[in-house]
Design a protein around this motif. Structure first.
Motif, PDB file in Angstrom:
ATOM      1  N   LEU A 118       5.327   5.484   9.843  1.00 62.70           N
ATOM      2  CA  LEU A 118       3.894   5.392  10.131  1.00 62.70           C
ATOM      3  C   LEU A 118       3.319   4.028   9.770  1.00 62.70           C
ATOM      4  O   LEU A 118       2.146   3.769  10.031  1.00 62.70           O
ATOM      5  CB  LEU A 118       3.145   6.487   9.371  1.00 62.70           C
ATOM      6  N   GLY A 119       4.120   3.174   9.167  1.00 63.69           N
ATOM      7  CA  GLY A 119       3.654   1.836   8.815  1.00 63.69           C
ATOM      8  C   GLY A 119       4.383   1.309   7.593  1.00 63.69           C
ATOM      9  O   GLY A 119       4.955   2.078   6.814  1.00 63.69           O
ATOM     10  N   ARG A 120       4.359  -0.022   7.431  1.00 66.63           N
ATOM     11  CA  ARG A 120       4.989  -0.648   6.272  1.00 66.63           C
ATOM     12  C   ARG A 120       4.231  -1.910   5.903  1.00 66.63           C
ATOM     13  O   ARG A 120       3.527  -2.503   6.729  1.00 66.63           O
ATOM     14  CB  ARG A 120       6.459  -0.961   6.527  1.00 66.63           C
ATOM     15  N   ALA A 121       4.400  -2.323   4.651  1.00 62.77           N
ATOM     16  CA  ALA A 121       3.785  -3.566   4.163  1.00 62.77           C
ATOM     17  C   ALA A 121       4.608  -4.035   2.968  1.00 62.77           C
ATOM     18  O   ALA A 121       5.413  -3.286   2.403  1.00 62.77           O
ATOM     19  CB  ALA A 121       2.327  -3.354   3.773  1.00 62.77           C
ATOM     20  N   ALA A 122       4.414  -5.311   2.586  1.00 60.08           N
ATOM     21  CA  ALA A 122       5.182  -5.893   1.486  1.00 60.08           C
ATOM     22  C   ALA A 122       4.264  -6.647   0.546  1.00 60.08           C
ATOM     23  O   ALA A 122       3.230  -7.197   0.960  1.00 60.08           O
ATOM     24  CB  ALA A 122       6.268  -6.818   2.019  1.00 60.08           C
ATOM     25  N   LEU A 123       4.639  -6.688  -0.725  1.00 61.74           N
ATOM     26  CA  LEU A 123       3.914  -7.407  -1.770  1.00 61.74           C
ATOM     27  C   LEU A 123       4.878  -8.390  -2.417  1.00 61.74           C
ATOM     28  O   LEU A 123       5.910  -7.986  -2.969  1.00 61.74           O
ATOM     29  CB  LEU A 123       3.368  -6.426  -2.810  1.00 61.74           C
ATOM     30  N   ALA A 124       4.571  -9.684  -2.363  1.00 60.85           N
ATOM     31  CA  ALA A 124       5.430 -10.711  -2.960  1.00 60.85           C
ATOM     32  C   ALA A 124       5.332 -10.644  -4.487  1.00 60.85           C
ATOM     33  O   ALA A 124       4.239 -10.665  -5.050  1.00 60.85           O
ATOM     34  CB  ALA A 124       5.029 -12.089  -2.455  1.00 60.85           C
ATOM     35  N   LEU A 125       6.493 -10.582  -5.158  1.00 59.72           N
ATOM     36  CA  LEU A 125       6.493 -10.487  -6.620  1.00 59.72           C
ATOM     37  C   LEU A 125       5.989 -11.773  -7.269  1.00 59.72           C
ATOM     38  O   LEU A 125       5.484 -11.737  -8.400  1.00 59.72           O
ATOM     39  CB  LEU A 125       7.898 -10.149  -7.126  1.00 59.72           C
ATOM     40  N   ARG A 126       6.142 -12.897  -6.585  1.00 62.09           N
ATOM     41  CA  ARG A 126       5.672 -14.165  -7.167  1.00 62.09           C
ATOM     42  C   ARG A 126       4.144 -14.182  -7.325  1.00 62.09           C
ATOM     43  O   ARG A 126       3.608 -15.022  -8.060  1.00 62.09           O
ATOM     44  CB  ARG A 126       6.116 -15.338  -6.311  1.00 62.09           C
ATOM     45  N   ASP A 127       3.442 -13.268  -6.666  1.00 63.96           N
ATOM     46  CA  ASP A 127       1.989 -13.203  -6.784  1.00 63.96           C
ATOM     47  C   ASP A 127       1.530 -12.385  -7.991  1.00 63.96           C
ATOM     48  O   ASP A 127       0.320 -12.286  -8.241  1.00 63.96           O
ATOM     49  CB  ASP A 127       1.379 -12.603  -5.512  1.00 63.96           C
ATOM     50  N   LEU A 128       2.481 -11.776  -8.719  1.00 64.88           N
ATOM     51  CA  LEU A 128       2.123 -10.934  -9.858  1.00 64.88           C
ATOM     52  C   LEU A 128       2.161 -11.737 -11.149  1.00 64.88           C
ATOM     53  O   LEU A 128       3.077 -12.539 -11.368  1.00 64.88           O
ATOM     54  CB  LEU A 128       3.092  -9.744  -9.962  1.00 64.88           C
ATOM     55  N   GLN A 129       1.192 -11.513 -12.007  1.00 64.10           N
ATOM     56  CA  GLN A 129       1.154 -12.145 -13.324  1.00 64.10           C
ATOM     57  C   GLN A 129       1.977 -11.298 -14.290  1.00 64.10           C
ATOM     58  O   GLN A 129       1.688 -10.121 -14.492  1.00 64.10           O
ATOM     59  CB  GLN A 129      -0.289 -12.234 -13.816  1.00 64.10           C
ATOM     60  N   PRO A 130       3.055 -11.853 -14.894  1.00 65.20           N
ATOM     61  CA  PRO A 130       3.905 -11.047 -15.776  1.00 65.20           C
ATOM     62  C   PRO A 130       3.116 -10.374 -16.892  1.00 65.20           C
ATOM     63  O   PRO A 130       2.244 -10.993 -17.522  1.00 65.20           O
ATOM     64  CB  PRO A 130       4.899 -12.077 -16.346  1.00 65.20           C
ATOM     65  N   GLY A 131       3.407  -9.091 -17.081  1.00 62.70           N
ATOM     66  CA  GLY A 131       2.805  -8.333 -18.171  1.00 62.70           C
ATOM     67  C   GLY A 131       1.451  -7.731 -17.869  1.00 62.70           C
ATOM     68  O   GLY A 131       0.920  -6.966 -18.688  1.00 62.70           O
ATOM     69  N   GLN A 132       0.869  -8.030 -16.717  1.00 63.92           N
ATOM     70  CA  GLN A 132      -0.461  -7.516 -16.380  1.00 63.92           C
ATOM     71  C   GLN A 132      -0.371  -6.476 -15.261  1.00 63.92           C
ATOM     72  O   GLN A 132       0.193  -6.758 -14.205  1.00 63.92           O
ATOM     73  CB  GLN A 132      -1.380  -8.658 -15.946  1.00 63.92           C
ATOM     74  N   GLU A 133      -0.930  -5.295 -15.504  1.00 64.14           N
ATOM     75  CA  GLU A 133      -0.963  -4.271 -14.457  1.00 64.14           C
ATOM     76  C   GLU A 133      -1.964  -4.677 -13.379  1.00 64.14           C
ATOM     77  O   GLU A 133      -3.055  -5.157 -13.679  1.00 64.14           O
ATOM     78  CB  GLU A 133      -1.352  -2.923 -15.036  1.00 64.14           C
ATOM     79  N   ARG A 134      -1.561  -4.473 -12.145  1.00 57.91           N
ATOM     80  CA  ARG A 134      -2.426  -4.839 -11.024  1.00 57.91           C
ATOM     81  C   ARG A 134      -2.521  -3.664 -10.051  1.00 57.91           C
ATOM     82  O   ARG A 134      -1.503  -3.036  -9.724  1.00 57.91           O
ATOM     83  CB  ARG A 134      -1.857  -6.061 -10.313  1.00 57.91           C
TER      84      ARG A 134
END
Length: 549
Positions: free
Chosen positions: A316-332
């Motif tokens: 029904l659909g797909r998407a991706a999230l780049a890990l390099r955009d995440l700040q280590p240790g912070q929940e998003r």
């Protein structure tokens, strides 16, 4: 170390030729010489693998298919943007070469497929003998032309040695899922089928040909026989699947039974349970952890499926999230936007069509539409980076079978420690034979994998009139530390068959001991199921346990 430094200096100097713009690059020159051999090898491999790949991913409305022609043309890839750097973390001294590759060619790829003359939704409930007797099937020649692909490639020379052969092994992988495209021609005008055929072919190329080699998956070429294929873990990704809003309908009638599949590498896919819709929303609250070794390249991919008991799950659909955009240790908290690929293909094709084709597509539209609304998938994600001491602790342990690992809680983050003692039990079934297929409809079958109360299953596959079925992906069962303590447990495989009017029946079961699989043994070859029909169904299986680290 002097030899390693010499290798680095030589490759860096060669890379500088590209950055300074002096003629062709060393990689391009090497490719010029190797391309004729690589092209011939790729064409031979294509003839061996493409028919089975397409057969395993064949949608229900394709009755038969045959690869008629496959040539790659004369054009060769163009290399650009070469980057060279050295790394030595976790006790591995290595040299990394990354570059962009682009290929355009006048290749010749032709498929002959048999499809229904009826609308797809109608054909799926029309008995096979009736379609054949009343000539409700037609043969289409599908031609692909003007194909192109753009990819990032990473070549890792690991480890660098102070003795010959200087480089212990090569690892080659794609830095992302490559972009690709092609023009599609049909021998018989069937505008309504164009989006469906493109969706099928795109998914087969993306998921079964390219995705298995996207980093950290890779080809491994040992140059020194004593060198093993190891990876350096750098972190853990924790994911909580919260909910999905505006879940699209899978077709003309009925509502979806949604589940979410997540992965940061192709061989470690995890799935939620099937949720019940409340209006157009679904909630899960499921938690997952994934090991990360290349956060600069890896993505979290989320795919929303409509679950089916006995037909292939519908994306029904797909998407991706780049890990390099995440700040280590912070929940998003993130909201990924998902939309069926078939709808995107439909809109692009409609813009290019003439009036007659648009009318034909509009007539078939009610039977192929999957919903044009955008679904929002809400996740909570946290990336946890490992300290250098934790990296070394994991690498010391990952050379051992999971039951023998002994890292302590004081050395590792709790999530990393849990992953170190967990893994996936993978059972691939390239082919099943001897399935009873004499009814009005060719039956669907699926493999169910059980260890105690834990259970996983393959996507459903349709058996042929000869009683054979092929599964595109293995059954993958997550085994946590508590499960790995039960080394005397049995692995049960059961093949279930669904007939349109006859309900569900078992084709038989097969039992394997869990202990040897956990210790690193692989079980492969033909096995006969017990407790089913006579003669028994035969499975080609490949079973092994793969630790997360």
């Amino acid at each position: 170390m002097r030899a390693a430094a010499a290798v680095h200096s030589a490759v860096a100097a060669a890379g500088a030729v590209e950055t300074e713009g002096h003629g062709g690059t060393w990689v391009q020159q090497l490719l010029d010489h190797l391309w004729p051999y690589a092209r011939d090898a790729a064409q031979r491999m294509a003839w061996e693998t493409i028919p089975s790949t397409l057969e395993a991913s064949r949608p229900p409305w394709v009755h038969e298919l045959k690869l008629e022609e496959f040539t790659l043309g004369e054009a060769q890839p163009v290399i650009r943007d070469i980057r060279v750097h050295r790394s030595g973390g976790g006790g591995l001294d290595e040299l990394i070469v990354e570059f962009e590759a682009e290929w355009h060619s006048q290749q010749d790829v032709r498929l002959l497929i048999t499809v229904p003359r009826l609308p797809v939704a109608v054909a799926e409930v029309t008995p096979d003998p009736l379609e054949e007797a009343f000539r409700l099937l037609m043969r289409l020649r599908v031609s692909l032309r003007d194909a192109w692909i753009r990819a990032g490639v990473r070549l890792t020379l690991r480890p660098l040695l102070s003795r010959l052969p200087v480089v212990g092994a090569l690892q080659v992988g794609l830095t992302r899922v490559p972009e690709f495209g092609y023009e599609l021609d049909l021998s018989v005008a069937s505008a309504a089928l164009v989006p469906l055929i493109k969706e099928w072919l795109d998914a087969a190329v993306r998921d079964m040909v390219l995705q298995p080699y996207v980093l950290p998956e890779h080809w491994f070429v040992p140059l020194d026989p004593d060198i093993k294929d190891v990876e350096r873990p750098l972190g853990v990704l924790a994911v909580r699947v919260v909910r999905a809003d505006n879940v699209p309908k899978p077709g003309l009638m009925g509502s979806a039974r949604p589940l979410v599949e997540l992965f940061v590498r192709d061989s470690q896919r995890r799935q939620t349970h099937v949720a019940q819709l409340a209006g157009s929303s679904a909630a899960w609250g499921a938690r997952f952890e994934f090991p990360v070794s290349l956060p600069e390249h890896q993505e979290l991919t989320a795919i929303l499926y409509d679950y089916s008991e006995f037909s292939p799950n519908d994306e029904l659909g797909r998407a991706a999230l780049a890990l390099r955009d995440l700040q280590p240790g912070q929940e998003r908290e993130v909201a990924l936007l998902l939309r069926p690929k078939a709808e995107e293909h439909h809109e692009r094709e409609q813009q290019r069509m003439g009036t007659a084709d648009r009318i034909a597509m509009a007539l078939g539209r009610p039977f192929t539409k999957k919903g044009s609304s955008v679904c929002r998938l809400r996740l909570q994600v946290t990336y946890i980076a490992l300290a250098e001491g934790e990296v070394r602790a994991v690498m010391e342990q990952q050379r051992l079978p999971v039951p023998s690992r002994s890292a302590t809680a004081e050395q590792l983050h709790p999530l990393a420690l849990r992953l170190l003692h967990s893994g996936l039990l993978l059972v691939a079934v390239p082919r099943a034979e001897g399935i009873s297929a004499g009814g009005l409809f060719k039956p669907y079958v699926k493999l169910v994998l059980r260890v105690g109360w834990r259970e996983a299953e393959t996507d459903a596959a349709q058996a042929s009139r000869q009683g054979a079925a092929e599964f595109s992906r293995p059954a993958a069962l997550h085994l946590e530390p508590e499960a790995l303590k039960q080394r005397g447990a049995q692995v049960e495989l059961e093949l279930l068959q669904h007939n349109w009017m006859g309900g569900v029946s078992s084709c038989g079961t097969l039992a394997l001991p869990l202990g040897p699989l956990l210790a690193g043994e692989r079980v492969a070859g033909e096995r006969r199921l017990e407790g089913g029909g006579i003669p028994p169904v035969r499975l080609q299986i490949d079973a092994h346990f793969r630790p997360y680290f």
